[in-house]
Design a protein around this motif. Sequence first.
Motif, PDB file in Angstrom:
ATOM      1  N   ILE A 243       0.840  -1.202   0.000  1.00 43.56           N
ATOM      2  CA  ILE A 243       0.000   0.000   0.000  1.00 43.56           C
ATOM      3  C   ILE A 243       0.878   1.257   0.000  1.00 43.56           C
ATOM      4  N   ILE A 244       1.895   1.252   0.844  1.00 42.42           N
ATOM      5  CA  ILE A 244       2.795   2.408   0.945  1.00 42.42           C
ATOM      6  C   ILE A 244       3.533   2.652  -0.372  1.00 42.42           C
ATOM      7  N   GLY A 246       2.472   1.811  -3.323  1.00 42.89           N
ATOM      8  CA  GLY A 246       1.558   2.024  -4.431  1.00 42.89           C
ATOM      9  C   GLY A 246       1.256   0.782  -5.236  1.00 42.89           C
ATOM     10  N   PRO A 249      -3.828  -0.330  -3.957  1.00 40.71           N
ATOM     11  CA  PRO A 249      -4.477   0.965  -3.712  1.00 40.71           C
ATOM     12  C   PRO A 249      -4.674   1.207  -2.218  1.00 40.71           C
ATOM     13  N   ILE A 250      -4.873   2.451  -1.856  1.00 41.74           N
ATOM     14  CA  ILE A 250      -5.076   2.803  -0.452  1.00 41.74           C
ATOM     15  C   ILE A 250      -6.300   2.089   0.117  1.00 41.74           C
ATOM     16  N   TYR A 251      -7.252   1.767  -0.760  1.00 38.60           N
ATOM     17  CA  TYR A 251      -8.443   1.032  -0.316  1.00 38.60           C
ATOM     18  C   TYR A 251      -8.072  -0.294   0.349  1.00 38.60           C
ATOM     19  N   SER A 252      -6.939  -0.856  -0.029  1.00 40.25           N
ATOM     20  CA  SER A 252      -6.548  -2.176   0.485  1.00 40.25           C
ATOM     21  C   SER A 252      -6.269  -2.172   1.978  1.00 40.25           C
ATOM     22  N   ILE A 253      -6.247  -0.997   2.575  1.00 41.57           N
ATOM     23  CA  ILE A 253      -6.059  -0.925   4.024  1.00 41.57           C
ATOM     24  C   ILE A 253      -7.191  -1.643   4.759  1.00 41.57           C
ATOM     25  N   SER A 299     -11.169  -4.143  -2.421  1.00 41.88           N
ATOM     26  CA  SER A 299     -10.378  -2.913  -2.519  1.00 41.88           C
ATOM     27  C   SER A 299      -9.970  -2.642  -3.966  1.00 41.88           C
ATOM     28  N   GLN A 303     -11.075   0.513  -6.371  1.00 45.01           N
ATOM     29  CA  GLN A 303     -10.128   1.282  -7.165  1.00 45.01           C
ATOM     30  C   GLN A 303     -10.593   1.386  -8.617  1.00 45.01           C
ATOM     31  N   LEU A 310      -2.263   6.082  -7.259  1.00 44.12           N
ATOM     32  CA  LEU A 310      -1.449   5.033  -6.637  1.00 44.12           C
ATOM     33  C   LEU A 310      -0.085   5.581  -6.265  1.00 44.12           C
TER      34      LEU A 310
END
Length: 310
Positions: A243-244, A246, A249-253, A299, A303, A310
Amino acid sequence: METKANHLNEKPGFHIWWRLLRPHTLTASFIPVFVGTMLAVLDNSFRPLLFIAMLIAAMLIQAATNMFNEYYDFARGLDNENSVGIGGTIVRDGVKPIVVKRLAFSFFGVSILLGVYICMTSSWWIALIGSLCMLVGYLYTGGPIPIAYTPFGEIFSGLLMGTVIIGISYYIQTLTITWQVVVISIPIAIFIGCILLANNIRDLDGDKENGRKTIAILIGRGRAIFLLSSLMLLSYALTAAYIISGLLPIYSIISLLSIWKARKAVRTFQANTTNVGMIPAMVATAQTNTIYGALIGISLLLQILMPLPL
């Protein structure tokens, strides 16, 4: 009081056949196909019929593997009426062993037909990989040296049901494969391997008596539980790194929400030593894989629908 003879005279009902499939394990085939396909959709490629064919074929191979497991464990005398955590269709429900074996091969047959369709619409290289998956599914408990009896079961299951299935699901949609897809598959492959590791931790004593050499037996119960927790932590660490960087996607948090289930699995193993007591831990491990994989897939879908940088 019912006797075994009574069971043998009963006609197997739907619930018996359903239990034979071990449906709680089928997510190990659904999740990789879902994730691999969502990665393809993210790259602007999606053919619905191929997705459906791949999904059904993967689940049939998983179900057939479960049936071979049921058949060969019975044939080798490992399963009995008191065995915990098995389908039990042979030893408790009176289904003839040959019926289970033939049904497994029938599932393979349907998978082959679906594979032909997949190859005709993508690439015939898939036939080679698919054949390898079915061979491993059979040799997992069949053959002279079953994979399940060795320390390599977790590696084979994680690699084939995780990385390979994700890779195939992506490839048949895009006709290409990328290093990003392979890397993203690693946490899911680890979680799938953890399902088998959890099963082997629960069955450690019985497996040891029957001559198996699983990793849980070789390193001992305590270290095996530590290995399970370490592998889960590694998967979450990799996810955070993806995630960090890229890669995801940030959604994967949202996939980190499955941590509570992983924690429950480890703590339950630590608190119980009986087969029955460890069943919830094994179930929680499988649920961790399901929740994590489903949230990763969701996630990716988010996206696609609502793109973020990303």
